[in-house]
Design a protein around this motif. Structure first.
Motif, PDB file in Angstrom:
ATOM      1  N   UNK A 179       0.825  -1.195   0.000  1.00  0.00           N
ATOM      2  CA  UNK A 179       0.000   0.000   0.000  1.00  0.00           C
ATOM      3  C   UNK A 179       0.871   1.262   0.000  1.00  0.00           C
ATOM      4  N   UNK A 180       1.916   1.250   0.805  1.00  0.00           N
ATOM      5  CA  UNK A 180       2.821   2.421   0.874  1.00  0.00           C
ATOM      6  C   UNK A 180       3.530   2.630  -0.466  1.00  0.00           C
ATOM      7  N   UNK A 181       3.991   1.529  -1.079  1.00  0.00           N
ATOM      8  CA  UNK A 181       4.654   1.617  -2.382  1.00  0.00           C
ATOM      9  C   UNK A 181       3.710   2.139  -3.460  1.00  0.00           C
ATOM     10  N   UNK A 182       2.452   1.767  -3.431  1.00  0.00           N
ATOM     11  CA  UNK A 182       1.481   2.240  -4.401  1.00  0.00           C
ATOM     12  C   UNK A 182       1.201   3.735  -4.194  1.00  0.00           C
ATOM     13  N   UNK A 183       1.225   4.144  -2.940  1.00  0.00           N
ATOM     14  CA  UNK A 183       0.935   5.550  -2.618  1.00  0.00           C
ATOM     15  C   UNK A 183       2.060   6.475  -3.052  1.00  0.00           C
ATOM     16  N   UNK A 184       3.269   5.967  -3.157  1.00  0.00           N
ATOM     17  CA  UNK A 184       4.438   6.792  -3.517  1.00  0.00           C
ATOM     18  C   UNK A 184       4.458   7.070  -4.956  1.00  0.00           C
TER      19      UNK A 184
END
Length: 177
Positions: free
Chosen positions: A172-177
């Motif tokens: 989720x964090x990687x997608x948000x970046x």
């Protein structure tokens, strides 16, 4: 396949038993099923040199019953049909039928997380209310990184994995970046 055959035998036997006989038969089959873990016992049951009557008499000597009872006649039938190896499956099916009759099911909580008695009691009451039956849990500590709740007889399995949570958060964090 063995479970299907065992269910048919149990269904036929249950139709002939009253409540007290049902409880007694369930207990006796549990005793007999535990004997299958002994290699000498299996040798006797599988031996073609021992006749069906001797095998059923041997089984009856292990339980509190006589050959004229329904259970005794049932064991004789299993022996004549060469189906004594089904006794462990018959025992499991009796336990399942008893759970359905009493609306009382056993489950398993496993994982590497410590569960307090209060938490266990709360889980039992919530699952009991959800399925409208009495649920009792046994806790087992293992190396699963999270918690897993299993109620096999009801077809329910709930799990929470810390490793999976970490992986999903990272994704989720990687997608948000």
């Amino acid at each position: 396949m063995r479970e299907v055959v065992a269910k048919k035998y149990v269904k036929a036997l249950i139709l002939t038993l009253d409540a007290n006989e049902f409880d007694k038969a369930s207990e006796e089959f549990r005793k007999l099923a535990s004997a299958f873990s002994i290699s000498k016992f299996n040798f006797i049951i599988d031996s073609p040199m021992i006749d069906a009557k001797s095998k059923s008499d041997f089984l009856l000597s292990l339980i509190d019953d006589n050959s004229n009872s329904k259970l005794g006649r049932f064991l004789m039938l299993l022996s004549q049909k060469h189906r004594l190896h089904l006794i462990p499956e018959i025992s499991k099916e009796f336990e399942y039928q008893k759970a359905i009759r009493d609306s009382k099911f056993k489950g398993l909580i496993s994982g590497n997380i410590d569960i307090t008695p209060a938490q266990k009691s709360e889980l039992e009451s919530k699952f009991s209310n959800k399925f409208d039956v009495k649920v009792e849990f046994e806790t087992i500590k293992n190396d699963f990184n999270g918690i897993k709740i299993e109620l096999d007889d009801l077809g329910v399995e709930v799990s929470f994995s810390i490793d999976r949570l970490r992986a999903q958060m990272s994704e989720y964090i990687l997608k948000a970046i």
